[in-house]
Structure formats: structure tokens, C-alpha cells
Design a protein around this motif. Sequence first.
Motif, PDB file in Angstrom:
ATOM      1  N   CYS A   1      35.490  22.832  39.407  1.00  0.00           N
ATOM      2  CA  CYS A   1      35.421  24.278  39.157  1.00  0.00           C
ATOM      3  C   CYS A   1      36.760  24.867  39.589  1.00  0.00           C
TER       4      CYS A   1
ATOM      5  N   TYR B   1      38.863  28.706  40.812  1.00  0.00           N
ATOM      6  CA  TYR B   1      38.672  30.054  41.342  1.00  0.00           C
ATOM      7  C   TYR B   1      40.007  30.707  41.629  1.00  0.00           C
TER       8      TYR B   1
ATOM      9  N   PHE C   1      37.676  40.070  37.868  1.00  0.00           N
ATOM     10  CA  PHE C   1      37.092  38.740  37.747  1.00  0.00           C
ATOM     11  C   PHE C   1      35.813  38.882  36.938  1.00  0.00           C
ATOM     12  N   GLY C   2      35.534  37.904  36.118  1.00  0.00           N
ATOM     13  CA  GLY C   2      34.380  37.964  35.241  1.00  0.00           C
ATOM     14  C   GLY C   2      34.708  38.462  33.844  1.00  0.00           C
TER      15      GLY C   2
ATOM     16  N   GLN D   1      36.580  33.251  37.898  1.00  0.00           N
ATOM     17  CA  GLN D   1      35.657  33.496  38.996  1.00  0.00           C
ATOM     18  C   GLN D   1      36.436  33.650  40.289  1.00  0.00           C
ATOM     19  N   ARG D   2      35.876  34.419  41.190  1.00  0.00           N
ATOM     20  CA  ARG D   2      36.521  34.659  42.483  1.00  0.00           C
ATOM     21  C   ARG D   2      35.877  33.756  43.536  1.00  0.00           C
TER      22      ARG D   2
ATOM     23  N   GLU E   1      33.114  35.121  46.021  1.00  0.00           N
ATOM     24  CA  GLU E   1      31.775  35.415  45.521  1.00  0.00           C
ATOM     25  C   GLU E   1      31.060  34.203  44.929  1.00  0.00           C
ATOM     26  N   ASN E   2      31.779  33.137  44.650  1.00  0.00           N
ATOM     27  CA  ASN E   2      31.176  32.062  43.863  1.00  0.00           C
ATOM     28  C   ASN E   2      31.177  30.678  44.502  1.00  0.00           C
TER      29      ASN E   2
END
Length: 193
Positions: free
Chosen positions: A31, A33, A54-55, A93-94, A97-98
Motif C-alpha cells: 500500500c 500513503y 487526500f481521497g 490515502q493519508r 488516517e489509513n
Amino acid sequence: MKFRYAMVCSSNQNRSMEAHFLLKKHGFEVCSYGTGAHVKLPGPSLREPNVYDFGTPYKLMHDDLRSKNPDLYRRNGILPMLKRNSTVKPAPQRWQENAADGSFDVVFTFEEKVFDMVVEDLHTRDHVLMKTVLVINLEVKDNHDEAAVGARLTLDLCQQIEAAKSWEESVDDIIAGFEKQHRRKLMFSVSFY
């Protein structure tokens, strides 16, 4: 042994996504980030970056920049980068938060300030799982050519980690061998989830 990897950079999605793309292509579970407050992409000048939350889907960013100045963003590599990113995942994605669920075995960063932030973030969390996580910083300049080199070096290091019987017991040797072979200094830290 198969590990889960996270690639983390500041906010522009180049270095982490290049590594994500290459590792995914080679069958790694990975993943990526960013750590900034927003995704920042180069604009017409240093004082005029393109800023997205983000997002925001990569396709939306791509279409927005293509409508603003397609020649500039094609020439500076941003449009091809966003196109590549959209083949890897839908949107940036950050980390904050993820990435809190403890699902990563190894986290790569590509600049020292991001390494420090990730290590601090991991150290301030509740360590409920007591699962180890290896955080490695491979310093990579933020341009397309260096991102490609950094991705290949990251792949090499991941392959060495995967080949080890126990990374906890052999991390010092893996790091020392990598530094000698590639003449690149690494920083690393072991933390817990």
C-alpha cells in the motif's frame, strides 16, 4: 515468508507510488500513503502548487490538470504520473488516517522527515498487538528519474527481507549489505503495533 509493505512519502505521490507500482507488479502485497495535510502537485510556479484533498481520485486530478495546461503537466511528468497512479489505486490515502490497523510488517519512507514522522506516529500509538514493524528510510530525491531508481532499490531490499528466515535476526546484515552494494545510507527503526 510474505510480508505486507507500506510506502510512505510526503504529499506529492511520486516516490511512494512508483515503489508501490513496481512492487505490486512483482507480486508484493503493498500500500502507499502520504503524510502531508493535502496532496500537493507542482503548478505553474513554486508558489502556485496544485493542492487536492487526500481521497480525491487520481483521474479527477489528471482531468483537472489536463484542462488547465496539458502541455505543462505532460512536459513535467505530472499527467503520466497521475495516469500511472490511477492504475495502482483509485485515490491517494493519508498515513495518519489509513495505516493504524497494524497490518504492515515493513514501512518504507523516502525522506528523513517522513521517517521521523512515521516512527513518532508508531511510538505514540497504543501498542495493543505487540506486533513488530520495521521502518526503513531510503533517501530518494523527488523527481521522476530518482523515484524510478528508488523503486528498484526498494524492490531489491524487499526481496532480501523476504529471503531472510527472520528479518529481526538479520536486519543489521541486510542493511549493511545493501548499503555496501548500492552505496546508499539507510535509516531504520523497529516499532510495534
